[in-house]
Design an enzyme around this catalytic site. Structure first.
Site, short mmCIF file in Angstrom:
data_model
loop_
_atom_site.label_atom_id
_atom_site.label_comp_id
_atom_site.label_asym_id
_atom_site.label_seq_id
_atom_site.Cartn_x
_atom_site.Cartn_y
_atom_site.Cartn_z
N CYS A 1 17.07 89.88 82.37
CA CYS A 1 15.78 90.44 81.98
C CYS A 1 15.22 89.19 82.83
O CYS A 1 13.76 88.84 82.93
CB CYS A 1 15.44 89.85 80.94
SG CYS A 1 16.40 91.79 80.22
N HIS B 1 7.43 85.42 79.54
CA HIS B 1 8.66 87.02 78.85
C HIS B 1 8.13 86.64 77.45
O HIS B 1 8.92 88.78 77.68
CB HIS B 1 10.24 86.17 79.05
CG HIS B 1 11.53 86.42 78.62
ND1 HIS B 1 11.52 87.84 80.02
CD2 HIS B 1 11.98 86.79 78.26
CE1 HIS B 1 12.75 87.86 79.66
NE2 HIS B 1 12.76 87.53 78.39
N HIS C 1 9.91 96.02 76.68
CA HIS C 1 11.13 94.93 77.25
C HIS C 1 11.41 96.06 77.91
O HIS C 1 12.48 96.12 77.95
CB HIS C 1 11.80 94.20 76.67
CG HIS C 1 12.71 93.25 77.39
ND1 HIS C 1 12.28 92.65 78.66
CD2 HIS C 1 13.47 92.58 76.66
CE1 HIS C 1 13.51 92.41 78.80
NE2 HIS C 1 13.72 91.79 77.75
#
Lengths: 408, 390
Positions: free
Chosen positions: A168, A299, A334
């Site tokens: 990620c 993030h 996400h």
């Protein structure tokens, strides 16, 4: 600690986004500024039996509308998302595709789950009629390396075609590596970004880890529950500053520096000290000080652990004077390997248009995150933004920070 | 075949000489066994490595030759702590890294705590652990509820799992990369390390590739039809400690070989001007120029696409056109099978194993060309030079 390496100055002159809130950088930016939501009930797989059934899917992506050279039947969804975003970035940059194809140009694309939808179909074949029934043409679409290969194939590029499956934080890593290739002279134009697709296995995994929200991602909110998975493709076109000036290109931002490190601590629990070290090293690599950072694109997954760890790391570096810190995952979910790519895209637009991207769905900023945290709740706020810091963290402890700045 | 159509300016710019890197440590886990020694013996003997499927699903393999790492259990090498949920791919990579790092200790170049922030990992894998991915994807379909995947195994499904575990086990806090380029993955790992080291992103990097075999992976290869009927599929891991040559010498680290240029390109079906073969030939030519190595100096060519229908011929044609022949050709596929993402690292290991087994006559310098090409359109070449002769 990093030294600022000599080399060519590198700028971003093209942006491409295929997202759940809009396709094309203008639609994407307008939606993000408005605090729109791309979260909806999952359509791409049968959610029967799953307690939570929402994600940030891109429902209106028709590859044929954007792609000129790829046959969509031959490529997995992640590859198509990356290639479409890259085609859009080239258009946005105003570079003649024929000239681009003759240049020393390539792509670096990040991903978490690679061609996860292809894997899902192959697993259905396995369960259905056994391994001997695997469709050869689907097997050929499985390697994650296909994602960058799709970009090069669509744009007829003959340079590096590298996929970075660093989970990620992968598209931030891809951006940093593309920056290195251009500044060192190994390449003259690079597409950097990432892609991932909503799929059954990732949905199951996030749920089983207890990291998933039921309805809404609410990073930094007292009542945040966790992640909602998202999907999409993000791409940025990088070229030397001198070339951009020569062709009179619109310059969004300069890549001032980037840094990558590893927690070397735990596969899934982030480490604030290690993140703080990465931020400091990125500042040093970029030749900036904490006081110069106008905005942090977090993030910001919206899990209690991530947000607390991330804010703690930012405090370690910035002390009591935190810049605004927001999470666009509140709107698009996400998007995994594309996440920090979308972050970098919105950072460029924030510099160009003068706004702070918001964290949607924030009702009450979690007081446990400490005083002075401004997640830009709700909608974007106008602001002059010159230097930004883009975060990407990942399973495996892979942290990557990029610093982008206005070219004046 | 000719490279004359290539635009002049890009070639001129690309011709900058590269700074030599050096290999200062190595770890190999293959169908030949552990380490360079058994690999050198196997290649000299010319036969296959260990054959026969391993693991719980050995009975489910297709009718296809395999080359496997025999009786491999990560816990035998790493201890039982923390190995229970590791998949085979990560286990193979961890053991190769342990070997490489243990070897450094003997030469006084061990990674100290102070070095750990500047020491990183570049691992090649194009699909990650197919066993972990396919079994967990299957679980979402066959378990009582679709979310009932094992949360302890879920982190194994991300492709950077192996690189992350290597960092955790060995306390390597520097740059940590996973690279995917199909069959080119191994060469991309070396190229990535070169760029990262040149840009000051790390001092030392463990660079290599890893692949595992399982019934789903073997069936996937078997079903695609890209390999010749008699071709074997393989597995294993090869990892090298890589650093800048000058800096390594300054620190007293012993070099085993020099890594020179690694040039890659993409020549997919739609690329104009280039067939895959002309593209690969260009990569070879560029790699030689940037290595400042003449065609006549190449004593060994390690080929990667052996046993791939059509592709093996493309690779040999390209190399012949660039070098005028195939000097000292090494084909690892007979011994190790098709090792995909790990192939580039195994080709380097094979050359080192040969050089290690048969030392060069004094005064002579051996130089190897490692080539790789994939159906996807990726092609590349790496130059490796023996240090024993000078």
């Amino acid at each position: 600690m990093p030294e600022r390496s000599p080399g060519r100055r590198v700028v971003i002159t093209g942006l491409g986004a295929v997202s759940s809130v809009g396709i094309g950088v203008e639609a994407f930016t307008a939606a993000i500024r408005a605090g729109a939501s791309g979260i909806s009930p999952i359509q791409s797989f049968d959610t029967t039996g799953f307690p939570y059934v929402r994600a940030g899917e891109v429902h209106d992506f028709e590859p044929r509308d954007i792609l000129l050279n790829l046959d969509p039947g031959q490529w997995g969804r992640s590859s198509l998302l990356a290639a479409a975003a890259s085609r859009l970035a080239v258009r946005d940059a105003g570079i003649d595709p024929a000239v681009l194809a003759r240049s020393r140009a390539g792509s670096v694309m990040g991903t978490t789950s690679g061609e996860s939808v292809v894997l899902q179909e192959l697993s259905e074949q396995w369960v259905g009629d056994g391994l001997k029934s695997l469709d050869p043409s689907l097997v050929a679409q499985l390697p994650a390396s296909r994602i960058a290969a799709a970009v090069n194939s669509e744009l007829l590029l003959t340079g590096d075609a590298l996929t970075i499956p660093t989970a990620c934080s992968a598209s931030n890593y891809a951006l940093g590596h593309a920056f290195d290739l251009v500044r060192s002279g190994e390449a003259d134009v690079m597409l950097a970004g990432g892609a991932d697709a909503v799929n059954r296995l990732t949905h199951a995994g996030f749920y089983q880890l207890g990291a998933m929200a039921e309805e809404t991602p609410r990073p930094f909110d007292t009542n945040r529950e966790g992640i909602l998975a998202g999907e999409g493709g993000a791409a940025l076109l990088l070229e030397p500053l001198d070339d951009a000036l020569d062709r009179g290109a619109r310059i969004y931002a300069e890549v001032l520096g980037s840094w990558a490190n590893c927690d070397a601590h735990h596969m899934v629990h982030p480490d604030s000290g290690s993140i703080a070290e990465c931020i400091r090293a990125a500042h040093e690599a970029a030749g900036v000080t904490p006081g110069q950072i106008d905005y942090v694109c977090a993030h910001g997954t919206g899990t209690p652990t991530n947000d607390a760890t991330e804010v703690q790391a930012v405090r370690e570096v910035f002390g009591d004077r935190l810049p605004p810190v927001s999470s666009i995952k509140s709107m698009i979910g996400h998007t995994m390997g594309a996440a920090s790519g979308f972050g970098a895209v919105i950072c460029c637009k924030a510099i160009e248009e003068g706004f702070l991207p918001p964290t949607a769905n924030v009702v009450e900023v979690d007081p446990a995150l400490g005083p002075g945290l401004d997640p830009v709740p709700g909608k974007a706020r106008p602001a002059r933004v010159d230097i930004v810091q883009n975060h990407g963290f990942a399973f495996g402890g892979n942290n990557v920070i990029t610093i982008l700045g206005r070219v004046s | 075949m000719t490279t004359a159509q290539a635009p002049a300016q890009p070639l001129a710019r690309a011709a900058t000489a590269v700074r030599p890197l050096v290999i200062t440590g190595h770890g190999v886990v293959s169908a030949a066994g552990l380490g360079l020694g058994p690999l050198g013996e196997l290649l000299a003997a010319g036969g296959p490595g260990h054959t026969g499927p391993q693991g719980d699903d050995a009975a489910d393999y297709p009718p296809r030759a395999v080359r496997t790492v025999p009786d491999f259990k990560a816990a035998d090498h790493l201890g039982r702590k923390g190995t229970r949920h590791l998949d085979r791919l990560t286990g193979l990579g961890l053991v190769a890294c342990k070997q490489a790092l243990d070897g450094l200790g003997a030469s006084g170049a061990a990674v100290t705590d102070a070095d750990s922030r500047r020491t990183g990992v570049v691992m090649a894998t194009s699909t990650g652990s197919i066993q972990s991915l396919s079994e967990l994807a299957r679980d979402t379909l066959v378990q009582d509820a679709p979310y009932m995947v094992n949360p302890s195994r879920f982190p194994n499904t991300v492709m950077n799992c192996c690189a992350g575990q290597i960092a955790i086990r060995n306390g390597l806090r520097g740059l940590n990369a996973t690279v995917a380029g199909g069959r080119l993955s191994g060469l991309f790992a070396f190229r990535h390390a070169r760029v990262a080291l040149s840009q000051g992103r790390a001092e030392r990097l463990l660079v290599g590739g890893t692949e595992e075999l399982s019934a789903p992976a073997a069936w996937a290869w078997h079903r695609t039809g890209v390999l010749r009927e008699q071709a074997a599929v393989g597995e294993g891991s090869a990892v090298f400690m890589v650093e800048d040559a000058e800096r390594a010498a300054g620190r007293g680290h012993t070099a085993l070989a020099e890594l020179l240029a690694c040039e890659v390109g993409f020549y997919g079906a739609t690329a104009e001007r280039h067939s895959l073969a002309t593209g690969l030939a260009e990569c070879v030519e560029r790699a030689l120029v940037r290595s400042r190595v003449a065609v006549e100096e190449i004593t060994t060519v390690a080929l990667g696409a052996t046993h791939h229908v059509g592709l093996d011929r493309v690779e040999e044609l390209a190399v012949e056109s660039a070098l005028g022949g195939l000097p000292g050709a090494v084909r690892i596929a007979e011994a190790l099978g098709e090792t995909y993402s790990a192939a580039g690292a195994f080709q380097v290991a094979a050359v080192l194993a040969q050089w290690h087994r048969d030392p060069a006559p004094s005064g002579s310098v051996r130089t190897a060309l490692i080539t790789s090409v994939g159906q996807d359109g990726n092609a590349g070449a790496l130059v490796l030079r023996d240090v024993a002769g000078h």
